[in-house]
Design an enzyme around this catalytic site. Structure first.
Site, PDB file in Angstrom:
ATOM      1  N   GLY A  46      -3.398  18.978 -18.270  1.00  0.00           N
ATOM      2  CA  GLY A  46      -3.888  17.520 -18.732  1.00  0.00           C
ATOM      3  C   GLY A  46      -2.778  16.664 -18.365  1.00  0.00           C
ATOM      4  O   GLY A  46      -1.823  17.186 -17.603  1.00  0.00           O
TER       5      GLY A  46
ATOM      6  N   HIS B  82       0.197  -9.022   2.851  1.00  0.00           N
ATOM      7  CA  HIS B  82      -0.034  -7.898   3.695  1.00  0.00           C
ATOM      8  C   HIS B  82       1.495  -7.652   4.031  1.00  0.00           C
ATOM      9  O   HIS B  82       2.153  -8.552   4.466  1.00  0.00           O
ATOM     10  CB  HIS B  82      -0.749  -8.218   5.027  1.00  0.00           C
ATOM     11  CG  HIS B  82      -0.691  -7.090   6.120  1.00  0.00           C
ATOM     12  ND1 HIS B  82      -1.376  -5.890   5.841  1.00  0.00           N
ATOM     13  CD2 HIS B  82      -0.138  -7.134   7.333  1.00  0.00           C
ATOM     14  CE1 HIS B  82      -1.216  -5.416   6.888  1.00  0.00           C
ATOM     15  NE2 HIS B  82      -0.232  -5.764   7.797  1.00  0.00           N
TER      16      HIS B  82
END
Length: 468
Positions: A184, A446
């Site tokens: 986990g 970008h």
């Protein structure tokens, strides 16, 4: 020392200190009871904060070892000062504790060091480390005592060779090998810390996936990445016992075909989850009830069976997350104040701080299938991201689940660089019921990692992606 208060908070972890601060801000005379000398609870002292400090340190080392030469950075022979690694972690913890001490003084919150035990619904006895006691009375109490590591039958934690994450954060020297029981969140984060510095790691997981409570695609991708990092992963294996041999530990288990196997390593790290910590609270002297898992029973207001006592964080039902506890602490303070706060538990994000990071919010694909809810999937890989290619961070993907009729966001699941930060966008989108089309129509800088989300939104909405 004043012993009559409007609100007393028991436990100084993220839920406790956030709750105490909000109570004070709202004008209540507030006290905080903490059994340890240091404030901050598990998260600050032996959980979130020190783990992330070590994750960052070991990631720097791993990057220098595996990527610097490609970037044209030549360091010569690389070495690791393990003691400095641990020392630096301790310094980060101390800085956070100092910050909490400052906040308590700033907000005029009285801090009592000792073990708080209820005498009845309105009185608390605080037993101090020097043996003396103080009786505190209060109109309201908020229980925020957190959790402690759990184990499984046949595995007894001795804190020597069979350890928890607490001991793993302060090992005296770098080990050669560790076997981790549990794949986990805690298990995979500890695996990342030690695998990056050359420790031989084996994860034994009972279920058929790593991070089994998250979207299955995330676990599959993380397994691929871990395998490339030379972490051995044994899924669908059942641990039977662990034995301290003195200088190492042996773990016995059944493999996926039910054949008995064993493995020996320097340490056995038990990471099978945590359990509520209410020991010594004196709940039997109140009207408070607990369920079969030891969690304090509360209503939708986080109010216990004793109407003036509330409980938050790991001691109640729900995900054991620091930020969930914080939200609940503030929720309870404002509820007592007569306000009507709101928590959408489905929109509390989960994050795994491996590298690449893993983050998730909303429904998983498995949950939608189980509930019979129709959905669309938009999935875009980081390998197609210009920013990821430039940074040599091409593993992982961004995945969007949305409603096919209206485009409402149902879930976001990311495994990739800075996933922990990217997930906040999904939380906002789902909280305010924004659609997949709304999310890709806005402008994204970008090149950025966030463009993988834009592309995933476009795919989920039915429009093709634009390769970036």
């Amino acid at each position: 020392m004043e012993t009559k208060f409007d609100i007393v908070v028991i436990g100084s972890g993220p839920g406790g200190y956030a709750s105490a601060i909000r109570c004070s801000q709202l004008g209540y005379k507030t006290a905080l009871v903490e059994k340890y000398k240091a404030l901050g609870g598990t998260c600050t002292n032996v959980g979130c904060i020190p783990t992330k400090a070590l994750l960052d340190s070991t990631e720097h080392y791993h990057t220098a070892e595996t990527k610097f030469a490609t970037h044209g950075i030549l360091t010569g022979k690389l070495s690791l000062d393990f003691k400095q690694l641990i020392k630096r972690k301790g310094e980060v913890v101390e800085q956070n504790i100092a910050g909490l001490n400052f906040l308590m003084k700033k907000n005029k919150i009285e801090v009592f060091e000792g073990i708080g035990s209820f005498l009845n619904n309105s009185e608390l006895n605080v037993k101090h480390n020097d043996g003396n006691s103080t009786k505190i009375t209060s109109t309201y109490f908020i229980i925020a005592t957190g959790s402690k590591p759990a184990t499984i039958p046949g595995v007894e934690i001795d804190k020597q060779r069979i350890i928890t994450s607490t001991e793993a954060l302060s090992l005296p020297e770098k080990p050669k090998s560790i076997v981790i029981i549990g794949g986990g969140v805690i298990g995979v984060e500890m695996a990342s810390i030690y695998a990056r510095i050359g420790v031989e790691i084996t994860i034994i997981e009972y279920f058929d996936s790593l991070i089994p409570t998250m979207d299955k695609d995330l676990g599959k991708e993380l397994k691929k990445i871990f395998t490339k990092q030379n972490i051995k992963i044994l899924l669908s294996h059942k641990v039977q016992s662990a034995k301290n041999n003195g200088k190492n530990a042996t773990v016995s288990f059944l493999d996926a075909s039910n054949n008995p196997q064993e493995i020996t390593a320097d340490y056995c790290l038990v990471a099978v989850g945590r359990k509520p910590y209410t020991e010594g609270l004196g709940l039997e002297n109140t009207n408070i009830e607990v369920d079969t898992k030891g969690r304090i029973v509360t209503n939708e207001k986080l109010q216990t069976k004793a109407e003036n006592i509330y409980a938050i964080g790991d001691v109640v039902a729900g995900a054991m997350l620091a930020h969930k506890a914080e939200e609940e602490g503030i929720f309870v303070a404002e509820t007592i104040n007569g306000q009507k706060p709101h928590i959408n538990y489905k929109l509390i994000p989960g994050v795994v701080y491996t590298w690449p990071e893993v983050a998730s919010v909303g429904y998983t694909e498995e949950e939608l299938k189980e509930k019979g809810i129709e959905y669309r999937v938009g999935k875009f890989p980081f390998s197609a991201s210009a920013r990821a290619r430039a940074a040599m961070e091409k593993d992982g993907f961004s995945k969007i689940l949305s409603d096919p009729k209206y485009g409402e966001l149902l879930g976001m699941h990311v495994i990739g660089p800075r996933a922990a930060d990217l997930i906040a966008q999904g939380v906002i989108g789902m909280e305010y019921e924004v659609t997949d089309e709304d999310m890709f129509r806005i402008s994204y800088a970008h090149p950025t990692y966030s463009e993988t989300l834009k592309e995933a939104y476009m795919i989920a909405s039915g429009q093709g992606a634009i390769n970036i």
